[in-house]
Design a protein around this motif. Structure first.
Motif, PDB file in Angstrom:
ATOM      1  N   ASN A  34      26.550  38.613  39.986  1.00  0.00           N
ATOM      2  CA  ASN A  34      27.099  39.319  39.017  1.00  0.00           C
ATOM      3  C   ASN A  34      26.622  38.742  37.524  1.00  0.00           C
ATOM      4  N   TRP A  69      36.297  44.593  38.458  1.00  0.00           N
ATOM      5  CA  TRP A  69      35.175  45.007  37.603  1.00  0.00           C
ATOM      6  C   TRP A  69      34.077  43.978  38.368  1.00  0.00           C
ATOM      7  N   ASP A 121      31.424  45.653  41.538  1.00  0.00           N
ATOM      8  CA  ASP A 121      30.186  46.003  40.590  1.00  0.00           C
ATOM      9  C   ASP A 121      29.236  46.463  41.264  1.00  0.00           C
ATOM     10  N   GLY A 169      31.383  48.417  32.829  1.00  0.00           N
ATOM     11  CA  GLY A 169      30.674  47.142  33.386  1.00  0.00           C
ATOM     12  C   GLY A 169      30.506  45.986  32.487  1.00  0.00           C
ATOM     13  N   LYS A 173      33.472  41.948  32.374  1.00  0.00           N
ATOM     14  CA  LYS A 173      33.831  41.940  33.758  1.00  0.00           C
ATOM     15  C   LYS A 173      34.892  40.699  34.016  1.00  0.00           C
TER      16      LYS A 173
END
Length: 397
Positions: free
Chosen positions: A216, A312, A316, A354, A357
């Protein structure tokens, strides 16, 4: 080690958040915590620690990787990102102040996740410990200095001196035991390292886990190609041959937080629960802890350890956190289902697009808030927005 480690100033400021006004209508309720992998083990861990008051340790570190253009959104510019961890530490300790020594850096979009962590630590009076694992300058609030150094950019393949890595592992093992003794059930281990998902990718890759394309970032769309190019360059420049020694791997392409938290997790797991508060970075720390325990024949209890993050991160669509957790294996991945859709603050609603996060142990703190005081969505949103209101007011003073 005492619950009143924060001192009089810290305790006084902790009470500010819970008295601020509720500004918006509550969001619809939703299940507070979801177990994404290793469901049976994860649910057992949650049940085991329900009602317990954890200690929260946030380990601060720095890597020059975070200064590269476009690598992170945790600060609008590279100059801003030099101070992100220092500013987050001050806010986590003191809350919203009219004239902070280091203001939270401006973000391109969104608000720092430290608002989530601070709101919970303040309202639920969680014991807080701040550790300096390697920062360019010391924070303006009390921290435990572990004698580390900032890491060079991982692309050089020489991020940290091996002697520093050895020292930080020793410090992590020492303080992990102390934190476990200071808690009444489990320890939350959080982090603040700008660029840390890229060093996490490097460590995961070096440990033989196919993490490329699964990690991420604080961007709404993860910058996988940039991260992967840096990791490939760093591993090649290191001159190391696979399989890598865990400590040599950190010295080549890691950051100072990783080795400290790995040591803390190993030691703390021997006597209690451990909640590794983060996503990609804490999955890397778990894999690193396992590798260190095996290579050095260190006793630890991996079934006492979980990784806790935000939805989040877990959901994702530009990464694959669940798939990454399954590749790492054994460890339950939990996530708070905190939702900012109904927030009256645009900077918080940005999480639903987004941005940001996770960070500063936000997801883990939100999970702990439910376990300890049975907080649900409305309770979390109320506390976080109250702190956002205080922040807004302090900026106008």
């Amino acid at each position: 080690m005492r619950d009143d480690w924060l001192g009089d100033e810290g305790r006084g400021s902790l009470n500010q958040t819970s008295t601020a006004p509720r500004l918006c209508v509550p969001a619809v309720s939703s299940p507070p915590v979801r177990v994404y992998t290793q469901q049976e083990q994860g649910n057992h861990w949650l049940q085991q620690h329900r009602g317990q008051r954890p200690a929260f340790a946030c380990v601060l570190g720095f890597t020059a990787t975070g200064l590269l253009s476009g690598i992170s959104a945790a600060g609008a510019t590279p100059e801003d990102r030099q101070y992100t961890a220092i500013a987050d530490a001050e806010f986590l300790y003191r809350g919203a102040q009219p004239s902070p020594s280091y203001p939270l850096p401006p973000l391109t979009v969104g608000a720092s996740p430290v608002l989530i962590s601070r709101a919970i630590v303040a309202a639920q009076q969680l014991p807080l410990f701040l550790f300096n694992a390697g920062l360019p300058i010391p924070p303006a609030v009390p921290t435990i200095n572990l004698g580390g150094t900032p890491a060079c950019c991982l692309s050089q393949g020489q991020a940290l001196p091996l002697s520093i890595v050895e020292h930080l592992l020793h410090q992590g093992l020492l303080w992990g035991a102390k934190l476990a003794a200071a808690s009444s059930g489990y320890v939350i281990l959080g982090e603040c390292v700008v660029g840390g998902t890229t060093t996490a990718l490097a460590v995961l890759t070096g440990l033989g886990i196919a993490a490329a394309g699964k990690v991420n970032s604080s961007h709404p769309t993860c910058n996988h190609s940039q991260k992967w190019a840096l990791v490939q360059a760093g591993l090649q420049q290191s001159g190391l041959c696979s399989p890598f020694s865990p400590l040599q791997l950190i010295a080549a392409v890691g950051d100072p937080m990783q080795i400290v938290v790995a040591g803390m997790a190993i030691a703390a797991s021997r006597t209690g629960g451990v909640l590794l508060a983060g996503g990609t970075q804490m999955l890397a720390v778990y894999a690193l802890s396992r590798a260190i325990a095996r290579s050095r024949n260190l006793k630890w209890q991996p079934d006492q350890v979980v990784v806790g993050t935000t939805r989040w991160v877990a959901d994702d669509p530009t990464g694959d956190t669940v798939g990454l957790a399954q590749l790492v294996g054994d460890v339950p991945l939990l996530a708070t289902q905190l939702n900012f859709t109904s927030s009256c603050y645009e900077t918080l609603r940005a999480y639903e697009q987004g941005f940001v996060k996770e960070g500063v142990g936000a997801g883990g703190c939100a999970i702990a808030a439910h376990l300890y005081q049975n907080w649900y969505q409305a309770d979390l949103l109320a506390a976080i927005e109250a702190l956002a209101h205080q922040q807004q007011m302090s900026r106008s003073e």
